[in-house]
Scaffold this active site. Sequence first.
Site: not given
Length: 448
Positions: A166, A355
């Site tokens: 991220e 995720e």
Amino acid sequence: MSKITFPKDFIWGSATAAYQIEGAYNEDGKGESIWDRFSHTPGNIADGHTGDVACDHYHRYEEDIKIMKEIGIKSYRFSISWPRIFPEGTGKLNQKGLDFYKRLTNLLLENGIMPAITLYHWDLPQKLQDKGGWKNRDTTDYFTEYSEVIFKNLGDIVPIWFTHNEPGVVSLLGHFLGIHAPGIKDLRTSLEVSHNLLLSHGKAVKLFREMNIDAQIGIALNLSYHYPASEKAEDIEAAELSFSLAGRWYLDPVLKGRYPENALKLYKKKGIELSFPEDDLKLISQPIDFIAFNNYSSEFIKYDPSSESGFSPANSILEKFEKTDMGWIIYPEGLYDLLMLLDKDYGKPNIVISENGAAFKDEIGSNGKIEDTKRIQYLKDYLTQAHRAIQDGVNLKAYYLWSLLDNFEWAYGYNKRFGIVHVNFDTLERKIKDSGYWYKEVIKNNGF
Ligand code: FCB
């Protein structure tokens, strides 16, 4: 309900990150990370929580691998703490830190669990922050130096690699909103940081290829689908712009070798133009083996001339949805639409969901069980949409459930529970939740 079966070689995984579970923040020669510094600074984390002990995974990894084995996890995605390897970020290597990850990796393999490593899940060595952190272009070379050591030591036994986790969150929350480490609030810095993170990804991939590592490498982005609040052209344009800033800003450089035009235009209006050597985008866009993303929720965006960027969240729509304990709306179709978008706009790449999961207020019942039915429903619904995308031709290869354990949820401390395994943060006792037993059946049956 009809039965859902995933492709034969589908990879069922579960994910964690070093700072969120390891603890042992100052043991065996580990250096300080920006998250140690940030969490030790009063006011940054809810209830003053820190990752000093976390799940104490550093000492309990054997027990945690037993739990994975019990659930039947096929692949475990974890991150390496850079300051355990290089306490100062660069220079002198800390063998004890490296040995920990070797022990962990070997024990996973002995148990038939495929290790999947994230090189950077946010815990930059503080010493490098002192030199400017990700704003400093030199950090991209320190990252390569660190990656080389990891590739050399684990490259022949670890089949799946993620350079970054991220970068969009590192840039936005860490350097623009200042609610994550290192707590900076500056738009220009956040953009320079995003570019350097991407550049370091490119440099690491290049090195990975040069070292002839027989494994797969990609990057884990934070992505959600951005829906327009209505069919009006101005709302559609607003949603496109907002997805460009949050998603395509990372997807396009990596997969197309350029930044998105509408985002560049907006930043230019704000007086910010990035300047960097031409070759950077070539480095950033080297072929990768898969594109990975973390997905939890979706966005609904409306045109809003009163806001600085010209758009804002469509609250009147968002308030109608059911939400997780994070306040994130539950909208499983968003995962399907996102998978289809990636497939269509980015040339049918191999995709990994690195995720997905949900936080709820779980409690141990009087019967000793943790009956987290909402989490099971959430997972079922999101996986149903993932399966639908596969049926429609998307090359989705793997799914990593966030998270194996309840853990340190960044600025929220231990107040948000994402685990399929409950952790008592006083005793550090682990207990598999109903969702963990449910996931066990999903893995065993390759569906549900
Ligand atoms: C993602 C992070 C991960 C975890 C989940 C809930 O943004 O990558 O570490 O905190 O959110």
